[in-house]
Design a protein around this motif. Sequence first.
Motif, PDB file in Angstrom:
ATOM      1  N   ASP A 223       0.820  -1.073   0.120  1.00 32.03           N
ATOM      2  CA  ASP A 223       0.064  -0.107   0.028  1.00 32.03           C
ATOM      3  C   ASP A 223       1.049   1.129   0.003  1.00 32.03           C
ATOM      4  O   ASP A 223       1.984   1.264  -0.090  1.00 32.03           O
ATOM      5  CB  ASP A 223      -1.194   0.003   0.900  1.00 32.03           C
ATOM      6  N   TYR A 225       2.964   4.388   0.990  1.00 29.19           N
ATOM      7  CA  TYR A 225       3.832   4.687   2.411  1.00 29.19           C
ATOM      8  C   TYR A 225       4.853   5.850   1.560  1.00 29.19           C
ATOM      9  O   TYR A 225       6.135   5.318   1.561  1.00 29.19           O
ATOM     10  CB  TYR A 225       4.736   3.640   2.941  1.00 29.19           C
TER      11      TYR A 225
ATOM     12  N   PRO B  45     -16.147   5.997   4.629  1.00 28.85           N
ATOM     13  CA  PRO B  45     -16.500   4.617   4.400  1.00 28.85           C
ATOM     14  C   PRO B  45     -17.551   4.295   3.464  1.00 28.85           C
ATOM     15  O   PRO B  45     -18.402   5.451   3.271  1.00 28.85           O
ATOM     16  CB  PRO B  45     -16.963   4.404   5.861  1.00 28.85           C
ATOM     17  N   PHE B  53     -11.927  -0.426   1.607  1.00 28.22           N
ATOM     18  CA  PHE B  53     -10.654   0.003   2.209  1.00 28.22           C
ATOM     19  C   PHE B  53     -10.629   1.764   1.975  1.00 28.22           C
ATOM     20  O   PHE B  53      -9.712   2.301   2.089  1.00 28.22           O
ATOM     21  CB  PHE B  53      -9.312  -0.362   1.383  1.00 28.22           C
ATOM     22  N   GLU B  54     -11.869   2.202   2.000  1.00 24.21           N
ATOM     23  CA  GLU B  54     -12.076   3.660   2.021  1.00 24.21           C
ATOM     24  C   GLU B  54     -11.943   4.100   3.319  1.00 24.21           C
ATOM     25  O   GLU B  54     -11.973   5.458   3.549  1.00 24.21           O
ATOM     26  CB  GLU B  54     -13.257   4.158   1.249  1.00 24.21           C
ATOM     27  N   ARG B  56      -9.925   3.587   5.532  1.00 21.87           N
ATOM     28  CA  ARG B  56      -8.445   3.478   6.279  1.00 21.87           C
ATOM     29  C   ARG B  56      -7.955   4.602   6.767  1.00 21.87           C
ATOM     30  O   ARG B  56      -7.960   5.759   6.381  1.00 21.87           O
ATOM     31  CB  ARG B  56      -7.421   3.155   5.253  1.00 21.87           C
ATOM     32  N   GLU B  63      -0.667   2.739   9.955  1.00 14.80           N
ATOM     33  CA  GLU B  63      -1.410   2.949   8.904  1.00 14.80           C
ATOM     34  C   GLU B  63      -2.237   2.249   7.942  1.00 14.80           C
ATOM     35  O   GLU B  63      -1.864   0.817   8.207  1.00 14.80           O
ATOM     36  CB  GLU B  63      -0.220   3.999   7.725  1.00 14.80           C
ATOM     37  N   HIS B  64      -3.128   2.629   7.304  1.00 13.14           N
ATOM     38  CA  HIS B  64      -3.869   1.833   6.445  1.00 13.14           C
ATOM     39  C   HIS B  64      -4.717   0.859   7.193  1.00 13.14           C
ATOM     40  O   HIS B  64      -5.047  -0.234   6.627  1.00 13.14           O
ATOM     41  CB  HIS B  64      -2.969   1.159   5.286  1.00 13.14           C
ATOM     42  N   ARG B  66      -8.364  -0.569   8.643  1.00  8.83           N
ATOM     43  CA  ARG B  66      -9.717  -0.333   8.026  1.00  8.83           C
ATOM     44  C   ARG B  66     -10.408   0.071   9.673  1.00  8.83           C
ATOM     45  O   ARG B  66     -10.692  -0.773  10.395  1.00  8.83           O
ATOM     46  CB  ARG B  66     -10.132  -1.749   7.637  1.00  8.83           C
ATOM     47  N   CYS B  68     -13.550   0.557   9.914  1.00 10.81           N
ATOM     48  CA  CYS B  68     -14.914  -0.194  10.099  1.00 10.81           C
ATOM     49  C   CYS B  68     -14.647  -1.568  10.326  1.00 10.81           C
ATOM     50  O   CYS B  68     -15.703  -2.456  10.965  1.00 10.81           O
ATOM     51  CB  CYS B  68     -15.673  -0.187   8.819  1.00 10.81           C
TER      52      CYS B  68
ATOM     53  N   VAL C 119     -21.760   9.169   1.207  1.00  9.10           N
ATOM     54  CA  VAL C 119     -22.260   8.090   0.143  1.00  9.10           C
ATOM     55  C   VAL C 119     -21.872   6.978   0.652  1.00  9.10           C
ATOM     56  O   VAL C 119     -20.624   6.561   0.468  1.00  9.10           O
ATOM     57  CB  VAL C 119     -22.039   8.812  -1.383  1.00  9.10           C
ATOM     58  N   MET C 120     -22.817   6.102   1.015  1.00 10.82           N
ATOM     59  CA  MET C 120     -22.243   4.882   1.493  1.00 10.82           C
ATOM     60  C   MET C 120     -23.186   3.728   0.705  1.00 10.82           C
ATOM     61  O   MET C 120     -24.292   3.878  -0.015  1.00 10.82           O
ATOM     62  CB  MET C 120     -22.205   4.373   2.957  1.00 10.82           C
ATOM     63  N   LEU C 128     -22.334   0.747   9.656  1.00  8.47           N
ATOM     64  CA  LEU C 128     -21.889   1.586  10.350  1.00  8.47           C
ATOM     65  C   LEU C 128     -22.795   1.948  11.585  1.00  8.47           C
ATOM     66  O   LEU C 128     -22.345   2.157  12.727  1.00  8.47           O
ATOM     67  CB  LEU C 128     -21.822   2.874   9.453  1.00  8.47           C
ATOM     68  N   ARG C 345     -12.130   3.381  -7.451  1.00  7.18           N
ATOM     69  CA  ARG C 345     -11.765   4.423  -6.248  1.00  7.18           C
ATOM     70  C   ARG C 345     -10.528   4.297  -5.572  1.00  7.18           C
ATOM     71  O   ARG C 345      -9.958   5.123  -4.999  1.00  7.18           O
ATOM     72  CB  ARG C 345     -12.820   4.103  -5.072  1.00  7.18           C
ATOM     73  N   PRO C 373      -5.904  -1.748  -2.930  1.00 11.06           N
ATOM     74  CA  PRO C 373      -6.283  -2.888  -1.969  1.00 11.06           C
ATOM     75  C   PRO C 373      -7.454  -3.338  -2.008  1.00 11.06           C
ATOM     76  O   PRO C 373      -7.456  -4.550  -1.625  1.00 11.06           O
ATOM     77  CB  PRO C 373      -6.426  -1.639  -0.856  1.00 11.06           C
ATOM     78  N   CYS C 374      -8.619  -3.064  -2.668  1.00 14.46           N
ATOM     79  CA  CYS C 374      -9.824  -3.724  -2.982  1.00 14.46           C
ATOM     80  C   CYS C 374      -9.611  -4.923  -3.786  1.00 14.46           C
ATOM     81  O   CYS C 374     -10.537  -5.754  -3.773  1.00 14.46           O
ATOM     82  CB  CYS C 374     -10.908  -2.741  -2.960  1.00 14.46           C
TER      83      CYS C 374
END
Lengths: 376, 82, 411
Positions: A223, A225, B45, B53-54, B56, B63-64, B66, B68, C119-120, C128, C345, C373-374
């Motif tokens: 990721d 850094y 989120p 991963f929004e 984070r 860092e990074h 999650r 939630c 926006v989710m 949440l 995203r 990451p996703c």
Amino acid sequence: MTANKVCDVVIVGAGIVGAACAAECAREGLSVAIVDAGIVGGGATAAGMGHLVVMDDSEAQFALTRYSQQLWDEVGAELPREVEHDACGTIWIAADDEEVAEAQRKARFYSERGVVVQMLDAQALREAEPSLREGLVGGLRVPGDSVIYPPCAAQFFVDKARARGAEVFLGSAVEAIDTDRVRLRNGTSISAGLIVNSAGSWSPLLTPGLKVRKRKGHLVITDRYPKFLRHQLVELGYLKSAHSLTADSVAFNIQPRKTGQLLIGSSRQFEVNDAGVDPSILRRMLERAVEYLPGLRKLSSLRTWTGFRAATPDKLPLIGPHGEHPRLYLATGHEGLGITTSLGTAKLLVATIMNYEPAIPVAPYLPARLQESLHA
Amino acid sequence: MPESVTVAVNGVSVTMPAGSMVSAAILKAGVTTFRRSMSGEPRGPLCGMGICFECRVTIDGEEHSRSCQTVCKDGMDVRTDG
Amino acid sequence: MGKALVIGAGPAGLAAAYRAAQSGLTVTVVDDNPAAGGQIWRGELAKPASREAQAWFEKIRSVDIAFINGARVFQQPRTGTLLAETSEGVIELNYDSLVLATGARERFLPFPGWTLPNVMGAGGLQALVKTGLPIEGKRVVVAGSGPLLLAVAAYLRGRGAEVLLIAEQASQLQLAKFGLGLVGKMSQAFSLKRQLRGVEYLSRCWVIAAHGAGKLESVTLVRGGRRWQVSCDYLACGFHLVPNVELAELLSCVVENGGVKVDQFQQTSVANVYGAGEVTGIGGLDLSLVEGEIAGLAAAGKHDDARGLFPVREQQRKFAKLLNNTFTLRDELRQLPAPETIVCRCEDVTFERLREHHSWRAAKLQTRCGMGPCQGRVCGGAVEFLFGWRAESVRPPVLPVRVESLISSAE
């Protein structure tokens, strides 16, 4: 289906080497067709670290990497944003006094040939890269080295070729290279004055007898850094790994991308055809990396993948006429330097095609040097 | 087990019911920008289940993380990247 | 026989674990969340919100099951073993039989403004709130597609949110057919209707844009010729569900139509690996439960008992078919993204950049869409709907893990 094409040059393989060759041939005014079984840059190009580096393994290797780097500098301003060209430089890391001696030898070699270098002692090394562990003895900084994102660079050169009239056939597997044409699996063929085999690790399938072996490599990307690294870092033991002709080996090699992600390599294995990620090789590679960068342990790794380099017996690429087949040219066998030397390769290839005076001696890369083996 | 926990979001204390996720604490603190995207957009989120991963943020220095998927613990230090 | 490992502690995983344990296997259930329940029963272990949840939690408490929470499965080093990362390190999980009950996630479709904070997903906002977000007095627009929208709207309302409307892209005719199909679930539907009294449920309606400076302030909706703007604090928007097949793919299970392919005993194409619940195809709670039971029984060799449940599963499959037919996505939704709308995203790849490419592989390599990451979990559903591209093979790690976890993953 009998939609056949005729052109001056057909380039087989749309990786970065093929793409660069296509762009250069098109620049010369030759009519060009590029053919690839898949997409642009989908082979070793997608697994390359994109490190534009001078290497001193041999005079010939140095000449080609140096020449290529100059060509990259020339095209630098033209490269689109997605190529992520970043002049971050390299630091070759010395872990002990033996490696320091090696660094000094490299420094002399490069300086004598006009490459700007800077020796770093332990303190200077830590200042240059605070994430490195304590106890490293020093390093050699090469500020002229840079990094790119290879698939987009390959696409850039394909687009350049296209802009000069080249036709591009993707998703078109080649059945065979005949004397005067390339036959596609879909039944069509492309007749050409010349055929260039730039199919990387697939090149021996199309030109039997070619002394090119697959050499598997692994990569990991983390990721973001952004503060972790500034330069591409390579251990001076890297050459020991690249040298080995038989054993599986790993060497510390890490790159900061413009995105802040860290690209971690490198591994080398012969005689492995499976493209799957090997957890034990991955572990060895990462263990080596965290030896130099302890903080790497806790960073989030997103993806792992592999690729196959095209390796020749003398670690130099095959550039120029095949020798036996009058219309066949080769631009393959670049092992771990394909991204860097793609541009030099393209120029040298055109020099051999058009009978120009090449900017550097081309003899070390001519396929004929391995003639004996070709006959075998 | 305590009924509530207190975490710090960008230095500001937020008290949450035990078992709450860090993401909820951040939003409760009135912070909607958890991180900046590649092109600098504010993000928060999206999926609530750990796959987008929004969400984070940096939690106790890591860092990074999650948010939630991280349960609030007393004394946790949460930093957003807004 | 011996050891059964269940990945996913939602309804399907719990049902499988229960039956396997009841039948004498040693059962371990692994889940990324802090407690069992999956999405639908999130946070309900201590306090079930439905009779069904209560019944199932009681069942699992009545047998011997080991739960490992906060663990993300990321690699298979060899057949019969999985590795999971926790905050402490890496756990090695050995099994004789494996049940994949990894559930589903929401499908997100991009539209202008969809990346604004607040926006989710519909399930996203619900999660949440379930995990501590105060929603009382907040104005919420619920949109997208699927029965989840109703459940979410009802839940949020129950927690004090001002649910302004529910925008469902399906047509009234489609919904009417589904309504008829809900006859067997009348009480569920009835209670939802009661909870949602006064909230507009608008068919053939969808959000075409979200607006705000730095965070959501309003949305623009469209319904036929009508276009109007609604001020709101949250947009809960998701377009039905897609199965979480990544782990199954890593294990080389055959995936068909986006779901893990299973035989009559819920066994995948890989020996001793079973699939149950939404991961085999979206079908709702009751189908997930019965599939879980069948998988658990089959893993324990109790095939006759498993057969006894086939009629229930058959009936639930009919409902699932109706469910998926009702909430198919209309073509107009392909026009939602503007050229500059971000689709990926993680890497901020816009619609116009993606449009240039002819395959997922080319798009990935050239734009890095799906390489963040996703790993394509958010954009994948969208690019499949927009371009018809399907994701390719999965490599480890299935989810991002620390570098040290990749190191400890080999012998």
